[in-house]
Design a protein around this motif. Structure first.
Motif, PDB file in Angstrom:
ATOM      1  N   LYS A 103       0.845  -1.201   0.000  1.00  0.00           N
ATOM      2  CA  LYS A 103       0.000   0.000   0.000  1.00  0.00           C
ATOM      3  C   LYS A 103       0.880   1.250   0.000  1.00  0.00           C
ATOM      4  N   PRO A 156      -0.478   8.234   0.835  1.00  0.00           N
ATOM      5  CA  PRO A 156      -1.133   9.235  -0.012  1.00  0.00           C
ATOM      6  C   PRO A 156      -0.134  10.251  -0.551  1.00  0.00           C
ATOM      7  N   SER A 206      -0.422  13.466  -0.517  1.00  0.00           N
ATOM      8  CA  SER A 206      -0.259  14.567   0.425  1.00  0.00           C
ATOM      9  C   SER A 206      -0.727  14.113   1.802  1.00  0.00           C
ATOM     10  N   ARG A 207      -0.234  14.783   2.818  1.00  0.00           N
ATOM     11  CA  ARG A 207      -0.527  14.401   4.198  1.00  0.00           C
ATOM     12  C   ARG A 207      -2.009  14.599   4.532  1.00  0.00           C
ATOM     13  N   VAL A 208      -2.602  13.594   5.160  1.00  0.00           N
ATOM     14  CA  VAL A 208      -3.983  13.669   5.616  1.00  0.00           C
ATOM     15  C   VAL A 208      -4.004  14.492   6.904  1.00  0.00           C
ATOM     16  N   ASP A 212      -9.707  17.257   7.026  1.00  0.00           N
ATOM     17  CA  ASP A 212     -10.181  16.537   5.845  1.00  0.00           C
ATOM     18  C   ASP A 212     -11.506  15.817   6.080  1.00  0.00           C
ATOM     19  N   ARG A 241       4.773   6.605   6.792  1.00  0.00           N
ATOM     20  CA  ARG A 241       3.390   6.203   6.517  1.00  0.00           C
ATOM     21  C   ARG A 241       2.445   6.668   7.634  1.00  0.00           C
ATOM     22  N   SER A 252      -4.153   8.287   6.295  1.00  0.00           N
ATOM     23  CA  SER A 252      -4.979   7.673   5.263  1.00  0.00           C
ATOM     24  C   SER A 252      -6.415   8.196   5.366  1.00  0.00           C
ATOM     25  N   GLU A 292     -11.315   6.371   0.566  1.00  0.00           N
ATOM     26  CA  GLU A 292     -11.534   6.708  -0.838  1.00  0.00           C
ATOM     27  C   GLU A 292     -12.869   6.178  -1.347  1.00  0.00           C
ATOM     28  N   TYR A 341      -5.021  10.153  10.812  1.00  0.00           N
ATOM     29  CA  TYR A 341      -4.182  11.331  10.611  1.00  0.00           C
ATOM     30  C   TYR A 341      -3.256  11.490  11.812  1.00  0.00           C
TER      31      TYR A 341
END
Length: 145
Positions: free
Chosen positions: A8, A11, A13-15, A19, A48, A53, A56, A65
């Motif tokens: 995996k 992303p 950009s950073r979550v 968000d 990570r 994350s 989606e 986050y």
């Protein structure tokens, strides 16, 4: 072909908390638990965790986050259910800012209220370790106990 935990990608950009609409831990001090946890993390795993994350699609059950790291390398990683925004857990991570960027999980705080069926320490560590593996590609199985 199914995605394995280690494949995996983080992303682009950073979550961040903004968000998604989130709720804090419930105001039940006796049912919010904190214990130590000693799990080594590689620099890639730290990266990570920092990136987090966001869901989606409808089947994605987690919003993750981080906050930090601060100047002493302290990072908080927050886990919320994606459908409700309910806060389930926070990991406390200490990053070696002077070295290669490795670190370790030093503690976990979790929601042990009726909202999580009174989840105990073993269940909380198991849930978060499996979430780390499948959502972020971070395998911490060796540090479960």
């Amino acid at each position: 072909m199914p995605t394995t935990p280690t494949s995996k990608a983080p992303p682009a950009s950073r979550v961040v908390a903004a968000d998604m609409q989130l709720s804090p831990f419930p105001n039940s001090p006796r049912e919010i638990h904190t214990v130590g946890w000693n799990v080594f993390l590689t620099p890639d795993q730290i990266y990570r965790l920092v990136m987090g994350s966001a869901p989606e699609q409808m089947e994605d059950k987690w919003f993750v986050y981080s906050e930090g790291p601060d100047n002493s390398g302290k990072l908080k990683v927050n886990f919320h259910r994606s459908w409700t925004g309910l806060k389930i857990a926070t990991l406390f991570v200490l990053i070696d800012l002077k070295g290669e960027g490795a670190g370790k999980i030093v503690g976990i705080k979790w929601n042990g209220t009726d909202q999580t069926n009174g989840m105990d320490e073993e269940e909380a560590k198991y849930m978060i370790s499996t979430t780390l593996a499948w959502v972020l590609g971070v395998n911490v199985e060796k540090g479960l106990k």
